[in-house]
Design a protein around this motif. Sequence first.
Motif, PDB file in Angstrom:
ATOM      1  N   HIS A 282       0.832  -1.216   0.000  1.00 55.56           N
ATOM      2  CA  HIS A 282       0.000   0.000   0.000  1.00 55.56           C
ATOM      3  C   HIS A 282       0.858   1.255   0.000  1.00 55.56           C
ATOM      4  O   HIS A 282       0.570   2.225  -0.707  1.00 55.56           O
ATOM      5  CB  HIS A 282      -0.940   0.002   1.210  1.00 55.56           C
ATOM      6  N   LYS A 283       1.910   1.251   0.814  1.00 51.87           N
ATOM      7  CA  LYS A 283       2.739   2.458   0.928  1.00 51.87           C
ATOM      8  C   LYS A 283       3.543   2.687  -0.355  1.00 51.87           C
ATOM      9  O   LYS A 283       3.750   3.832  -0.760  1.00 51.87           O
ATOM     10  CB  LYS A 283       3.664   2.336   2.147  1.00 51.87           C
ATOM     11  N   CYS A 284       4.020   1.622  -0.989  1.00 49.47           N
ATOM     12  CA  CYS A 284       4.698   1.780  -2.279  1.00 49.47           C
ATOM     13  C   CYS A 284       3.718   2.367  -3.304  1.00 49.47           C
ATOM     14  O   CYS A 284       4.078   3.259  -4.083  1.00 49.47           O
ATOM     15  CB  CYS A 284       5.232   0.438  -2.777  1.00 49.47           C
ATOM     16  N   ALA A 285       2.488   1.839  -3.277  1.00 49.45           N
ATOM     17  CA  ALA A 285       1.487   2.333  -4.227  1.00 49.45           C
ATOM     18  C   ALA A 285       1.225   3.830  -4.016  1.00 49.45           C
ATOM     19  O   ALA A 285       1.111   4.599  -4.977  1.00 49.45           O
ATOM     20  CB  ALA A 285       0.195   1.537  -4.074  1.00 49.45           C
ATOM     21  N   GLN A 286       1.157   4.243  -2.756  1.00 49.78           N
ATOM     22  CA  GLN A 286       0.919   5.667  -2.452  1.00 49.78           C
ATOM     23  C   GLN A 286       2.058   6.541  -2.962  1.00 49.78           C
ATOM     24  O   GLN A 286       1.910   7.759  -3.068  1.00 49.78           O
ATOM     25  CB  GLN A 286       0.759   5.867  -0.935  1.00 49.78           C
ATOM     26  N   HIS A 287       3.218   5.942  -3.221  1.00 49.27           N
ATOM     27  CA  HIS A 287       4.393   6.689  -3.680  1.00 49.27           C
ATOM     28  C   HIS A 287       4.919   6.133  -5.002  1.00 49.27           C
ATOM     29  O   HIS A 287       6.116   6.226  -5.275  1.00 49.27           O
ATOM     30  CB  HIS A 287       5.478   6.641  -2.594  1.00 49.27           C
ATOM     31  N   ASN A 288       4.057   5.601  -5.831  1.00 48.31           N
ATOM     32  CA  ASN A 288       4.549   4.975  -7.072  1.00 48.31           C
ATOM     33  C   ASN A 288       4.973   6.007  -8.119  1.00 48.31           C
ATOM     34  O   ASN A 288       5.584   5.644  -9.120  1.00 48.31           O
ATOM     35  CB  ASN A 288       3.548   3.956  -7.634  1.00 48.31           C
ATOM     36  N   ASP A 289       4.680   7.307  -7.867  1.00 50.47           N
ATOM     37  CA  ASP A 289       5.234   8.339  -8.754  1.00 50.47           C
ATOM     38  C   ASP A 289       6.760   8.369  -8.623  1.00 50.47           C
ATOM     39  O   ASP A 289       7.479   8.632  -9.589  1.00 50.47           O
ATOM     40  CB  ASP A 289       4.631   9.718  -8.449  1.00 50.47           C
ATOM     41  N   VAL A 290       7.263   8.083  -7.426  1.00 49.32           N
ATOM     42  CA  VAL A 290       8.714   8.020  -7.202  1.00 49.32           C
ATOM     43  C   VAL A 290       9.243   6.603  -7.438  1.00 49.32           C
ATOM     44  O   VAL A 290      10.296   6.415  -8.060  1.00 49.32           O
ATOM     45  CB  VAL A 290       9.065   8.440  -5.755  1.00 49.32           C
ATOM     46  N   LEU A 291       8.506   5.602  -6.949  1.00 49.15           N
ATOM     47  CA  LEU A 291       9.040   4.232  -6.905  1.00 49.15           C
ATOM     48  C   LEU A 291       8.821   3.430  -8.191  1.00 49.15           C
ATOM     49  O   LEU A 291       9.465   2.405  -8.396  1.00 49.15           O
ATOM     50  CB  LEU A 291       8.432   3.472  -5.712  1.00 49.15           C
ATOM     51  N   GLY A 292       7.914   3.877  -9.050  1.00 46.64           N
ATOM     52  CA  GLY A 292       7.706   3.187 -10.328  1.00 46.64           C
ATOM     53  C   GLY A 292       6.831   1.950 -10.203  1.00 46.64           C
ATOM     54  O   GLY A 292       5.925   1.901  -9.351  1.00 46.64           O
ATOM     55  N   ASN A 293       7.120   0.936 -11.004  1.00 44.59           N
ATOM     56  CA  ASN A 293       6.299  -0.279 -11.032  1.00 44.59           C
ATOM     57  C   ASN A 293       6.462  -1.075  -9.743  1.00 44.59           C
ATOM     58  O   ASN A 293       7.520  -1.059  -9.116  1.00 44.59           O
ATOM     59  CB  ASN A 293       6.687  -1.154 -12.215  1.00 44.59           C
TER      60      ASN A 293
ATOM     61  N   GLN B  80      -1.646 -11.957  -4.924  1.00 42.57           N
ATOM     62  CA  GLN B  80      -2.769 -11.388  -5.678  1.00 42.57           C
ATOM     63  C   GLN B  80      -3.758 -10.708  -4.729  1.00 42.57           C
ATOM     64  O   GLN B  80      -4.348  -9.678  -5.072  1.00 42.57           O
ATOM     65  CB  GLN B  80      -3.465 -12.492  -6.492  1.00 42.57           C
ATOM     66  N   GLN B  81      -3.909 -11.279  -3.517  1.00 38.99           N
ATOM     67  CA  GLN B  81      -4.794 -10.620  -2.533  1.00 38.99           C
ATOM     68  C   GLN B  81      -4.275  -9.236  -2.185  1.00 38.99           C
ATOM     69  O   GLN B  81      -5.052  -8.291  -2.003  1.00 38.99           O
ATOM     70  CB  GLN B  81      -4.894 -11.461  -1.258  1.00 38.99           C
ATOM     71  N   LEU B  82      -2.956  -9.079  -2.090  1.00 36.91           N
ATOM     72  CA  LEU B  82      -2.389  -7.765  -1.794  1.00 36.91           C
ATOM     73  C   LEU B  82      -2.643  -6.816  -2.965  1.00 36.91           C
ATOM     74  O   LEU B  82      -3.007  -5.651  -2.773  1.00 36.91           O
ATOM     75  CB  LEU B  82      -0.879  -7.868  -1.520  1.00 36.91           C
ATOM     76  N   VAL B  83      -2.446  -7.318  -4.185  1.00 39.27           N
ATOM     77  CA  VAL B  83      -2.715  -6.504  -5.377  1.00 39.27           C
ATOM     78  C   VAL B  83      -4.175  -6.034  -5.362  1.00 39.27           C
ATOM     79  O   VAL B  83      -4.470  -4.847  -5.564  1.00 39.27           O
ATOM     80  CB  VAL B  83      -2.414  -7.318  -6.659  1.00 39.27           C
ATOM     81  N   ASP B  84      -5.075  -6.983  -5.069  1.00 38.37           N
ATOM     82  CA  ASP B  84      -6.503  -6.646  -5.051  1.00 38.37           C
ATOM     83  C   ASP B  84      -6.805  -5.616  -3.971  1.00 38.37           C
ATOM     84  O   ASP B  84      -7.597  -4.687  -4.180  1.00 38.37           O
ATOM     85  CB  ASP B  84      -7.343  -7.907  -4.803  1.00 38.37           C
ATOM     86  N   SER B  85      -6.169  -5.771  -2.801  1.00 38.33           N
ATOM     87  CA  SER B  85      -6.398  -4.846  -1.693  1.00 38.33           C
ATOM     88  C   SER B  85      -5.946  -3.433  -2.070  1.00 38.33           C
ATOM     89  O   SER B  85      -6.635  -2.445  -1.786  1.00 38.33           O
ATOM     90  CB  SER B  85      -5.640  -5.358  -0.458  1.00 38.33           C
TER      91      SER B  85
END
Lengths: 412, 412
Positions: A19-30, A42-47
């Motif tokens: 979740h935290k990487c996703a919140q900062h994916n402008d910096v962290l990328g894929n 996949q459950q984490l991806v879905d969450s």
Amino acid sequence: MKKNVLIIGAGGVAQVVAHKCAQHNDVLGNIHIASRTVEKCQQLVDSVREKGSLKVAGELQAHALDALDVEATKALIDKTQSQLVINVGSSFVNMSVLQACIESGAAYLDTAIHEEPEKICETPPWYANYEWKRRELCEANNITAILGIGFDPGVVNAYAAVAVNEYFDSVSDIDIIDINAGSHGKYFATNFDPEINFREFTGEVWSWQSSSWVSNRMFEVKRTDDLPVVGEHTSYMTGHDELHSLSQNLNVPNIRFWMGFGEHYINVFTVLNNLGLLSEQPVTTAEGQEVIPLKVVKAVLPDPSSLAPNYQGKTCIGDLVKGKKDGKDKEVFIYNVADHAEAYSEVGSQGISYTAGVPVVAAAILIANGEWDVQKMVNVEELPPKPFINLLNTMGLPSRIRDEEGDRALSF
Amino acid sequence: MKKNVLIIGAGGVAQVVAHKCAQHNDVLGNIHIASRTVEKCQQLVDSVREKGSLKVAGELQAHALDALDVEATKALIDKTQSQLVINVGSSFVNMSVLQACIESGAAYLDTAIHEEPEKICETPPWYANYEWKRRELCEANNITAILGIGFDPGVVNAYAAVAVNEYFDSVSDIDIIDINAGSHGKYFATNFDPEINFREFTGEVWSWQSSSWVSNRMFEVKRTDDLPVVGEHTSYMTGHDELHSLSQNLNVPNIRFWMGFGEHYINVFTVLNNLGLLSEQPVTTAEGQEVIPLKVVKAVLPDPSSLAPNYQGKTCIGDLVKGKKDGKDKEVFIYNVADHAEAYSEVGSQGISYTAGVPVVAAAILIANGEWDVQKMVNVEELPPKPFINLLNTMGLPSRIRDEEGDRALSF
């Protein structure tokens, strides 16, 4: 500048990291998530998708991976073009994931020390048994490897560095105190993988006192503190990763770790331990089945990730530091208070996972933007603490300080 | 007149039975011991020979037998020409051994009720679920089958019969109290097979009150008594075999069983039970291994037979009986006190095994000499109690009575 993150692991801490990487994916990328069981990834991806955590559009994928397989890990790092590998899998896979990073050129981050399944509580300093043997190899290959960058170890190492650098002329004592004043409502549960959790308490308790290693038994030495927000709590001297680097990297004669336990926890632990049910050595049943008791205890206990929805209350973790400043005795407590229900609301995990998972993402951001891309292996106290503490203040883990001037937010 | 004994089982009770049969082999004839593991049977044979327990020269042999295999059991009964089968094996084999006896014409004796591995605490009266379904078959085949002839059930059923027959005009209450005031010096251990021992406490606690079945939870109801020799002890209402026959065979409205436990035992039991570690339902470990938790607990606990050499102290088991005699309220306590160290010295077993094993041998002698060769299936309260109590007085389990006239030996 480094980008694209491979998260290894799919437990409660991995959930926070995703979740935290996703919140900062402008910096962290894929973002790629890999563990033995692809369904858990996949459950984490879905969450992450359900909560809309991705800041900008970007890749977010689940992968099956045996992280003990160096070649397979290298292949996945290459395929996903990940320059940042966040290892929040089992403590048993650290060395193989680190090796894959060294051979791939990716930066490596973890939150807990390497362990070998059949060994408990090895000779101090623990980092010298595994991780530090790769220091020269990391430096020769310009690999950034940050060890133990959760909360404790991790943030508490940065607090120790700040205290030593900013508030004292000399430090005599660092007491790291970890209190979980929350309640999960179950008869008994561990907040992390029971297998790792109990291993912390079944061996010798190593502490650093008068500049040498001292051994005690678990629950032998205790203290009681009146702490901010959570109030008075009793904690017990416990062996913990960070003592094994702080003792070597800071010139401080006394460094101890204290973990809070209620009487009920201690009673259950004592019964299981005395009966031999926390042993990692196999026993044979009357029917001839060979079984490791600790794995059966793990099987009957609640899955730590299942505790999150009903977890109430707060954690308080910090460094109580004593020493001299301008010839006078001085004491500061640098700490964070986290709330279980707020953590669950934001990322679907309880506070213990939250405090472990947020710092490693902050560190990944600091590597990505170059501030911590040191191209060698380090423990957290060897890095500049101020940008890290400032970044955590904006990511849900605000730091505070309590000293003779009162209790206030800490930022630089 | 019947002779030649086949003992099924090789645990602590079987050890007592083997020695006591040997001491009376002038009456009982040849002795054969059979269980799954022939080595354990051979150890009993060796123990009997070492102590010189055989009264007269005679056969004493060990055999391997799967007592769930009716044909194999019949074959062994025939081969050894055993007319008396003492089943002190696992509670799971009662029905197959009984069937083998019915088909072979041998008398059958056991010390505990039949259980099916996957079922705990079935509908009362328990005997009606399995044993009593074979009553007509036993009678049609002239088979003497004495159910539950250990101490409790067993001797306490005879005490109940004596009380009802000899000391009262009407009985209102029979409270069977079982106190083990001994100490084995281990952190924790069970006195019988842990698998059977814990199963007594994990289900509903059935008692017979106001002539109907009442259900409680374990450790919900307790009492404290000042008992002969062992002094003041707290005991807890517990489900137990004998209630399920006494309630049907005696016209007594209140029959309860009470077992003494220390706080430490209750704490360990409560922790294990609450965690699910006493479950007989399999769980699956993270590695995919299917394991029955109770079998792992059994594997880590001390082998009950290993407790004997260091067991100190005494047991007190008896029936506290209340009712009317000549229009007045009356109370008697009929009981035995046994000593762990004396039992070990005589037969190499602790007192709990001793009190369970001696009565079944006394019963075999009473069948052999015809007094109890009733050629049908019975519970102990249906048999004449006086010759049994008199015989036990000479075999190491003397009975006593305490009432308004004082405390004195009981014989007839």
